[in-house]
Design a protein around this motif. Sequence first.
Motif, PDB file in Angstrom:
ATOM      1  N   ILE A   6       0.838  -1.207   0.000  1.00  0.00           N
ATOM      2  CA  ILE A   6       0.000   0.000   0.000  1.00  0.00           C
ATOM      3  C   ILE A   6       0.865   1.247   0.000  1.00  0.00           C
ATOM      4  O   ILE A   6       1.767   1.387   0.824  1.00  0.00           O
ATOM      5  N   ASP A   7       0.574   2.137  -0.939  1.00  0.00           N
ATOM      6  CA  ASP A   7       1.135   3.486  -0.918  1.00  0.00           C
ATOM      7  C   ASP A   7      -0.008   4.379  -0.446  1.00  0.00           C
ATOM      8  O   ASP A   7      -0.935   4.659  -1.209  1.00  0.00           O
ATOM      9  N   PRO A   8       0.007   4.777   0.835  1.00  0.00           N
ATOM     10  CA  PRO A   8      -1.144   5.484   1.381  1.00  0.00           C
ATOM     11  C   PRO A   8      -1.289   6.891   0.828  1.00  0.00           C
ATOM     12  O   PRO A   8      -0.310   7.555   0.506  1.00  0.00           O
ATOM     13  N   GLY A   9      -2.525   7.296   0.715  1.00  0.00           N
ATOM     14  CA  GLY A   9      -2.837   8.645   0.270  1.00  0.00           C
ATOM     15  C   GLY A   9      -4.268   8.961   0.638  1.00  0.00           C
ATOM     16  O   GLY A   9      -5.019   8.092   1.091  1.00  0.00           O
ATOM     17  N   TYR A  10      -4.643  10.180   0.413  1.00  0.00           N
ATOM     18  CA  TYR A  10      -5.989  10.637   0.742  1.00  0.00           C
ATOM     19  C   TYR A  10      -6.838  10.671  -0.527  1.00  0.00           C
ATOM     20  O   TYR A  10      -7.952  10.183  -0.542  1.00  0.00           O
ATOM     21  N   ALA A  11      -6.285  11.207  -1.593  1.00  0.00           N
ATOM     22  CA  ALA A  11      -6.985  11.235  -2.877  1.00  0.00           C
ATOM     23  C   ALA A  11      -6.777   9.928  -3.637  1.00  0.00           C
ATOM     24  O   ALA A  11      -7.690   9.411  -4.265  1.00  0.00           O
ATOM     25  N   ILE A  12      -5.557   9.397  -3.573  1.00  0.00           N
ATOM     26  CA  ILE A  12      -5.223   8.156  -4.275  1.00  0.00           C
ATOM     27  C   ILE A  12      -4.446   7.245  -3.328  1.00  0.00           C
ATOM     28  O   ILE A  12      -3.418   7.637  -2.783  1.00  0.00           O
ATOM     29  N   VAL A  13      -4.948   6.029  -3.167  1.00  0.00           N
ATOM     30  CA  VAL A  13      -4.244   4.979  -2.433  1.00  0.00           C
ATOM     31  C   VAL A  13      -3.815   3.954  -3.474  1.00  0.00           C
ATOM     32  O   VAL A  13      -4.652   3.348  -4.133  1.00  0.00           O
ATOM     33  N   GLY A  14      -2.507   3.792  -3.639  1.00  0.00           N
ATOM     34  CA  GLY A  14      -2.026   2.765  -4.555  1.00  0.00           C
ATOM     35  C   GLY A  14      -2.005   1.427  -3.838  1.00  0.00           C
ATOM     36  O   GLY A  14      -1.692   1.358  -2.656  1.00  0.00           O
ATOM     37  N   PHE A  15      -2.386   0.361  -4.565  1.00  0.00           N
ATOM     38  CA  PHE A  15      -2.304  -0.972  -3.982  1.00  0.00           C
ATOM     39  C   PHE A  15      -1.721  -1.943  -4.992  1.00  0.00           C
ATOM     40  O   PHE A  15      -1.840  -1.741  -6.201  1.00  0.00           O
ATOM     41  N   GLY A  16      -1.066  -2.962  -4.481  1.00  0.00           N
ATOM     42  CA  GLY A  16      -0.514  -3.991  -5.341  1.00  0.00           C
ATOM     43  C   GLY A  16      -0.384  -5.299  -4.597  1.00  0.00           C
ATOM     44  O   GLY A  16       0.176  -5.335  -3.496  1.00  0.00           O
ATOM     45  N   PHE A  17      -0.954  -6.348  -5.164  1.00  0.00           N
ATOM     46  CA  PHE A  17      -0.836  -7.691  -4.604  1.00  0.00           C
ATOM     47  C   PHE A  17       0.202  -8.452  -5.406  1.00  0.00           C
ATOM     48  O   PHE A  17       0.144  -8.460  -6.646  1.00  0.00           O
ATOM     49  N   ILE A  18       1.128  -9.074  -4.710  1.00  0.00           N
ATOM     50  CA  ILE A  18       2.091  -9.952  -5.373  1.00  0.00           C
ATOM     51  C   ILE A  18       2.143 -11.281  -4.631  1.00  0.00           C
ATOM     52  O   ILE A  18       1.859 -11.344  -3.436  1.00  0.00           O
ATOM     53  N   ASP A  19       2.471 -12.324  -5.370  1.00  0.00           N
ATOM     54  CA  ASP A  19       2.717 -13.627  -4.768  1.00  0.00           C
ATOM     55  C   ASP A  19       4.207 -13.871  -4.775  1.00  0.00           C
ATOM     56  O   ASP A  19       4.889 -13.618  -5.770  1.00  0.00           O
ATOM     57  N   LYS A  20       4.713 -14.376  -3.648  1.00  0.00           N
ATOM     58  CA  LYS A  20       6.121 -14.732  -3.510  1.00  0.00           C
ATOM     59  C   LYS A  20       6.212 -16.246  -3.358  1.00  0.00           C
ATOM     60  O   LYS A  20       5.683 -16.812  -2.400  1.00  0.00           O
ATOM     61  N   ASN A  21       6.813 -16.890  -4.331  1.00  0.00           N
ATOM     62  CA  ASN A  21       7.041 -18.331  -4.279  1.00  0.00           C
ATOM     63  C   ASN A  21       8.536 -18.546  -4.422  1.00  0.00           C
ATOM     64  O   ASN A  21       9.083 -18.414  -5.519  1.00  0.00           O
ATOM     65  N   GLY A  22       9.211 -18.841  -3.297  1.00  0.00           N
ATOM     66  CA  GLY A  22      10.662 -18.920  -3.311  1.00  0.00           C
ATOM     67  C   GLY A  22      11.212 -17.544  -3.623  1.00  0.00           C
ATOM     68  O   GLY A  22      10.865 -16.562  -2.974  1.00  0.00           O
ATOM     69  N   SER A  23      12.031 -17.455  -4.655  1.00  0.00           N
ATOM     70  CA  SER A  23      12.562 -16.153  -5.062  1.00  0.00           C
ATOM     71  C   SER A  23      11.741 -15.530  -6.194  1.00  0.00           C
ATOM     72  O   SER A  23      12.048 -14.440  -6.659  1.00  0.00           O
ATOM     73  N   ARG A  24      10.692 -16.203  -6.606  1.00  0.00           N
ATOM     74  CA  ARG A  24       9.872 -15.726  -7.727  1.00  0.00           C
ATOM     75  C   ARG A  24       8.755 -14.818  -7.228  1.00  0.00           C
ATOM     76  O   ARG A  24       8.027 -15.165  -6.288  1.00  0.00           O
ATOM     77  N   THR A  26       5.315 -12.701  -8.455  1.00  0.00           N
ATOM     78  CA  THR A  26       4.321 -12.650  -9.514  1.00  0.00           C
ATOM     79  C   THR A  26       3.259 -11.621  -9.154  1.00  0.00           C
ATOM     80  O   THR A  26       2.693 -11.678  -8.052  1.00  0.00           O
ATOM     81  N   PRO A  27       2.956 -10.700 -10.073  1.00  0.00           N
ATOM     82  CA  PRO A  27       1.880  -9.754  -9.787  1.00  0.00           C
ATOM     83  C   PRO A  27       0.528 -10.471  -9.827  1.00  0.00           C
ATOM     84  O   PRO A  27       0.309 -11.337 -10.672  1.00  0.00           O
ATOM     85  N   VAL A  28      -0.348 -10.123  -8.908  1.00  0.00           N
ATOM     86  CA  VAL A  28      -1.682 -10.722  -8.850  1.00  0.00           C
ATOM     87  C   VAL A  28      -2.716  -9.706  -9.325  1.00  0.00           C
ATOM     88  O   VAL A  28      -3.498  -9.966 -10.228  1.00  0.00           O
ATOM     89  N   GLN A  29      -2.702  -8.543  -8.689  1.00  0.00           N
ATOM     90  CA  GLN A  29      -3.628  -7.465  -9.037  1.00  0.00           C
ATOM     91  C   GLN A  29      -3.043  -6.169  -8.503  1.00  0.00           C
ATOM     92  O   GLN A  29      -2.376  -6.162  -7.467  1.00  0.00           O
ATOM     93  N   TYR A  30      -3.282  -5.089  -9.194  1.00  0.00           N
ATOM     94  CA  TYR A  30      -2.828  -3.789  -8.734  1.00  0.00           C
ATOM     95  C   TYR A  30      -3.716  -2.702  -9.307  1.00  0.00           C
ATOM     96  O   TYR A  30      -4.406  -2.905 -10.307  1.00  0.00           O
TER      97      TYR A  30
END
Length: 167
Positions: A6-24, A26-30
Motif C-alpha cells: 500500500i502506498d497510502p494517500g488521501y486522494a489516491i491509495v495505490g495498492f498492489g498484490f504480489i505472490d512470492k514463491n521462493g525467489s519468484r 508474480t503480480p496478482v492485481q494492482y
Amino acid sequence: MRILGIDPGYAIVGFGFIDKNGSRLTPVQYGSIQTEAHTDPSQRLKDIYESVVHLIDKYQPEALAIEKLFFNRNVTTAMTVAEARGVTILAAVQKGLPVAEYTPMQVKQAIVGYGKAEKKQVQEMTRMFLNLAQVPKPDDVADALAIAICHAHSSTLTDKINGVLGR
C-alpha cells in the motif's frame, strides 16, 4: 505468500498484490483507490477503509506492507495521509494481517540497491522484477508494488536469518 503493498494517500491509495514463491515474484492485481475531491473528509476515509477491506477479502493476502509516513513541508497533507494510512492499517489488523512498515529509503534500497535512487529507477526496477510490459500508472500504484517487493525481500532475509539461528 501473498503480500498487499500500500502506498497510502488521501486522494489516491495505490495498492498492489504480489505472490512470492521462493525467489519468484508474480503480480496478482494492482490499481488504485481514488476518493473524490470536495467530499466530506470522513466519507473519504470510510471509502478508503471499505475499499481496503474489500480488497483483503477478495485477494486474501497473508501480510500488508505499507509506506511509513514521510513528513514534508505540507503538514496539512501529511495529516490527511496519516489518517488514510490509519484506516488502512485498521482494516488490515481487523482482518488479522501482520503489518510491516517501510520508509521510502528502505524501499529504494530493496528495489534498486541505493537508498537515494530516483523515482524513475524504482519504477523501472519494479516493472522488471514483476515482468510487466510497462510501469503501472498512476505512480502510487507502482510505489505500492515496490513496497510489496520490499517486503518480499525483507521476509526472505528474515527467513534466512531465522534458519541460521534455528528459530
